[in-house]
Scaffold this motif. Structure first.
Motif, PDB file in Angstrom:
ATOM      1  N   GLY A 178       0.821  -1.198   0.000  1.00 39.19           N
ATOM      2  CA  GLY A 178       0.000   0.000   0.000  1.00 39.19           C
ATOM      3  C   GLY A 178       0.862   1.257   0.000  1.00 39.19           C
ATOM      4  O   GLY A 178       2.043   1.222   0.368  1.00 39.19           O
ATOM      5  N   ALA A 179       0.258   2.351  -0.415  1.00 40.76           N
ATOM      6  CA  ALA A 179       0.950   3.647  -0.405  1.00 40.76           C
ATOM      7  C   ALA A 179       0.024   4.696   0.185  1.00 40.76           C
ATOM      8  O   ALA A 179      -0.099   5.807  -0.322  1.00 40.76           O
ATOM      9  N   GLY A 180      -0.638   4.313   1.276  1.00 40.42           N
ATOM     10  CA  GLY A 180      -1.511   5.240   1.973  1.00 40.42           C
ATOM     11  C   GLY A 180      -0.732   6.144   2.901  1.00 40.42           C
ATOM     12  O   GLY A 180       0.471   6.345   2.741  1.00 40.42           O
ATOM     13  N   ALA A 181      -1.415   6.656   3.924  1.00 39.45           N
ATOM     14  CA  ALA A 181      -0.791   7.655   4.789  1.00 39.45           C
ATOM     15  C   ALA A 181       0.432   7.111   5.511  1.00 39.45           C
ATOM     16  O   ALA A 181       1.476   7.765   5.571  1.00 39.45           O
ATOM     17  N   VAL A 200       0.307  -1.737  -4.854  1.00 42.89           N
ATOM     18  CA  VAL A 200      -0.870  -0.877  -4.796  1.00 42.89           C
ATOM     19  C   VAL A 200      -1.967  -1.387  -5.730  1.00 42.89           C
ATOM     20  O   VAL A 200      -1.735  -2.240  -6.587  1.00 42.89           O
ATOM     21  N   ARG A 201      -3.156  -0.827  -5.568  1.00 43.75           N
ATOM     22  CA  ARG A 201      -4.270  -1.115  -6.461  1.00 43.75           C
ATOM     23  C   ARG A 201      -4.111  -0.292  -7.746  1.00 43.75           C
ATOM     24  O   ARG A 201      -3.397   0.718  -7.754  1.00 43.75           O
ATOM     25  N   PRO A 202      -4.801  -0.676  -8.814  1.00 45.55           N
ATOM     26  CA  PRO A 202      -4.641   0.039 -10.087  1.00 45.55           C
ATOM     27  C   PRO A 202      -4.902   1.536 -10.002  1.00 45.55           C
ATOM     28  O   PRO A 202      -4.154   2.337 -10.591  1.00 45.55           O
ATOM     29  N   GLY A 203      -5.949   1.941  -9.279  1.00 45.70           N
ATOM     30  CA  GLY A 203      -6.254   3.365  -9.183  1.00 45.70           C
ATOM     31  C   GLY A 203      -5.144   4.154  -8.515  1.00 45.70           C
ATOM     32  O   GLY A 203      -4.792   5.263  -8.956  1.00 45.70           O
ATOM     33  N   ARG A 204      -4.589   3.586  -7.451  1.00 43.31           N
ATOM     34  CA  ARG A 204      -3.488   4.267  -6.750  1.00 43.31           C
ATOM     35  C   ARG A 204      -2.242   4.291  -7.624  1.00 43.31           C
ATOM     36  O   ARG A 204      -1.510   5.291  -7.640  1.00 43.31           O
ATOM     37  N   ALA A 205      -2.013   3.220  -8.370  1.00 47.48           N
ATOM     38  CA  ALA A 205      -0.862   3.192  -9.277  1.00 47.48           C
ATOM     39  C   ALA A 205      -0.965   4.296 -10.322  1.00 47.48           C
ATOM     40  O   ALA A 205       0.024   4.986 -10.622  1.00 47.48           O
ATOM     41  N   ASP A 206      -2.166   4.495 -10.880  1.00 42.63           N
ATOM     42  CA  ASP A 206      -2.361   5.551 -11.876  1.00 42.63           C
ATOM     43  C   ASP A 206      -2.129   6.924 -11.273  1.00 42.63           C
ATOM     44  O   ASP A 206      -1.503   7.803 -11.894  1.00 42.63           O
ATOM     45  N   ARG A 207      -2.629   7.125 -10.057  1.00 48.00           N
ATOM     46  CA  ARG A 207      -2.448   8.422  -9.400  1.00 48.00           C
ATOM     47  C   ARG A 207      -0.965   8.693  -9.125  1.00 48.00           C
ATOM     48  O   ARG A 207      -0.482   9.807  -9.334  1.00 48.00           O
ATOM     49  N   LEU A 208      -0.238   7.692  -8.653  1.00 45.50           N
ATOM     50  CA  LEU A 208       1.185   7.867  -8.369  1.00 45.50           C
ATOM     51  C   LEU A 208       1.981   8.114  -9.655  1.00 45.50           C
ATOM     52  O   LEU A 208       2.951   8.878  -9.656  1.00 45.50           O
ATOM     53  N   VAL A 235       3.546  12.265  -2.942  1.00 45.92           N
ATOM     54  CA  VAL A 235       3.757  13.594  -2.366  1.00 45.92           C
ATOM     55  C   VAL A 235       3.538  13.543  -0.865  1.00 45.92           C
ATOM     56  O   VAL A 235       2.499  13.065  -0.395  1.00 45.92           O
ATOM     57  N   ILE A 236       4.528  14.034  -0.110  1.00 48.90           N
ATOM     58  CA  ILE A 236       4.440  14.106   1.348  1.00 48.90           C
ATOM     59  C   ILE A 236       4.604  15.558   1.775  1.00 48.90           C
ATOM     60  O   ILE A 236       5.574  16.220   1.401  1.00 48.90           O
ATOM     61  N   ALA A 277      -0.876  10.876  10.342  1.00 44.94           N
ATOM     62  CA  ALA A 277      -0.831  11.250   8.928  1.00 44.94           C
ATOM     63  C   ALA A 277      -2.149  10.877   8.275  1.00 44.94           C
ATOM     64  O   ALA A 277      -2.855   9.976   8.737  1.00 44.94           O
ATOM     65  N   THR A 278      -2.467  11.545   7.176  1.00 52.15           N
ATOM     66  CA  THR A 278      -3.701  11.275   6.450  1.00 52.15           C
ATOM     67  C   THR A 278      -3.491  11.568   4.977  1.00 52.15           C
ATOM     68  O   THR A 278      -2.464  12.143   4.582  1.00 52.15           O
ATOM     69  N   LEU A 279      -4.447  11.170   4.160  1.00 51.59           N
ATOM     70  CA  LEU A 279      -4.451  11.525   2.745  1.00 51.59           C
ATOM     71  C   LEU A 279      -5.448  12.664   2.537  1.00 51.59           C
ATOM     72  O   LEU A 279      -6.572  12.605   3.029  1.00 51.59           O
ATOM     73  N   ASN A 280      -5.037  13.699   1.792  1.00 50.75           N
ATOM     74  CA  ASN A 280      -5.954  14.793   1.509  1.00 50.75           C
ATOM     75  C   ASN A 280      -6.763  14.491   0.251  1.00 50.75           C
ATOM     76  O   ASN A 280      -6.695  13.382  -0.304  1.00 50.75           O
ATOM     77  N   ALA A 281      -7.522  15.456  -0.213  1.00 50.75           N
ATOM     78  CA  ALA A 281      -8.403  15.231  -1.360  1.00 50.75           C
ATOM     79  C   ALA A 281      -7.632  14.872  -2.621  1.00 50.75           C
ATOM     80  O   ALA A 281      -8.153  14.171  -3.496  1.00 50.75           O
ATOM     81  N   GLU A 282      -6.391  15.306  -2.719  1.00 57.41           N
ATOM     82  CA  GLU A 282      -5.553  14.978  -3.880  1.00 57.41           C
ATOM     83  C   GLU A 282      -4.786  13.675  -3.690  1.00 57.41           C
ATOM     84  O   GLU A 282      -3.960  13.309  -4.519  1.00 57.41           O
ATOM     85  N   GLN A 283      -5.058  12.985  -2.579  1.00 64.55           N
ATOM     86  CA  GLN A 283      -4.383  11.731  -2.248  1.00 64.55           C
ATOM     87  C   GLN A 283      -2.902  11.933  -1.950  1.00 64.55           C
ATOM     88  O   GLN A 283      -2.089  11.024  -2.110  1.00 64.55           O
ATOM     89  N   HIS A 284      -2.555  13.142  -1.528  1.00 62.60           N
ATOM     90  CA  HIS A 284      -1.208  13.422  -1.044  1.00 62.60           C
ATOM     91  C   HIS A 284      -1.154  13.108   0.446  1.00 62.60           C
ATOM     92  O   HIS A 284      -2.163  13.223   1.150  1.00 62.60           O
ATOM     93  N   ILE A 285       0.008  12.718   0.922  1.00 67.62           N
ATOM     94  CA  ILE A 285       0.175  12.366   2.327  1.00 67.62           C
ATOM     95  C   ILE A 285       0.464  13.631   3.128  1.00 67.62           C
ATOM     96  O   ILE A 285       1.395  14.376   2.818  1.00 67.62           O
ATOM     97  N   VAL A 286      -0.346  13.860   4.151  1.00 69.64           N
ATOM     98  CA  VAL A 286      -0.163  15.027   5.015  1.00 69.64           C
ATOM     99  C   VAL A 286       0.234  14.527   6.401  1.00 69.64           C
ATOM    100  O   VAL A 286      -0.538  13.840   7.072  1.00 69.64           O
TER     101      VAL A 286
END
Length: 311
Positions: A7-10, A30-38, A44-45, A129-138
């Protein structure tokens, strides 16, 4: 050392990203959707300890045929553990070591049964830590630490090798020669925080402002400690000092489980509170046969039943 971060979550994204930035050989499963986003945005952290963008993090999808990894860093939600195991199990070889960063203890039972105790380490992390609306790690505060060790205690050559790798990155990495006690300490603290803030629907400061708020937290802490002690894990003075400072000082602190409830999300109630109760035996019997911990757990299960009915 070839490292697979599940996984590449928070949490996984944060520690895996720091390792990759330090030049370590890191791949994210990762899942396909997360792979596409990355692939599009990079990993991004945003952090007070240093912002980071990995423009091309290495990713793979479940089912991809590749050589086994040396280290699997596992940081999924507890309720996703079975799915996570299915995804990375084909990538575990004879010498692969699995380092889980989940809360509680049930995952250790599941992982050792599946892969054998020799392949599993004990571990925990401290980070908000959390993921924001853009799926960036905050990264929400300045704490970013991993503690790990052999389940049987002591140290080993592989622990030293993993320590050298983790210590190269921009986070705190500590070896414990009694990792099970450290994990129980975190579990007792987290269960107390989750049970109290979810039951009372407020922060530590809000609860302490209530007429019997302090007694609620004290009783929950005592019940959770009783389970640990019943299993042979006694909290020491250092734990007492940390718990007192955090649980009995007015602050806006809440458990992430309360945020899950407020966001109408799935919770880890079964794994943090339910499993603790199941291990408690006689330690969980209150004056009238129903402890505060059981009431808090029933409160969360009522929430889940309502979610299932209305969603």
């Amino acid at each position: 050392m070839r490292i697979l971060v599940v996984g590449a979550g928070a949490v996984g994204g944060y520690f895996g990203g720091r390792l990759a930035a330090a030049g370590q050989d890191v791949t994210f499963l990762v899942r396909p959707g997360r792979a596409d986003r990355l692939k599009r945005d990079g990993l991004v952290i945003s952090s007070a300890r240093g912002d980071l963008t990995l423009s091309e993090p290495r990713t793979i999808l479940a089912g991809v045929d590749t050589e086994p990894f040396d280290l699997v860093l596992l940081s999924c939600k507890a309720y996703s553990l079975d799915d996570a195991i299915d995804s990375f199990a084909p990538l575990v070889g004879e010498s692969t070591v699995i380092l889980p960063l989940l809360n509680g203890m049930r995952h250790i039972d599941v992982l050792t049964e599946k892969f054998g105790a020799a392949r599993v380490l004990g571990g925990q992390c401290v980070i908000a830590a959390t993921l924001n609306a853009e799926q960036h790690i905050v990264h929400l505060n300045e704490m970013h630490a991993v503690t790990f060790g052999e389940l049987a205690g002591g140290t080993s050559e592989r622990i030293a090798a993993i320590e050298a790798v983790l210590s190269s990155a921009n986070f705190d990495a500590t070896v414990s020669d009694n990792i099970l006690l450290r994990m129980w300490e975190k579990w007792v603290f987290l269960a107390t925080l989750a049970a109290s803030t979810c039951l009372m629907r407020g922060s530590v400061g809000d609860i302490l402002a209530a007429p019997d708020g302090k007694r609620v937290i004290e009783n929950l802490l005592g019940e959770c400690r009783a389970v640990a002690e019943n299993k042979g894990f006694t909290m020491g003075p250092d734990f007492d000092a940390r718990a007192t400072q955090t649980l009995f000082t007015p602050s806006p602190l809440t458990a992430s489980m309360l945020r899950d409830v407020e966001n109408h999300s799935h919770t880890e109630a079964d794994h943090i509170l339910g499993d603790l109760i199941s291990r408690g035996g006689d330690a969980q019997k209150g004056e009238h046969g129903l402890s505060l911990l059981r009431i808090a757990y029933s409160h969360l299960k009522t929430y889940e039943a309502r979610q299932a009915r209305t969603s």
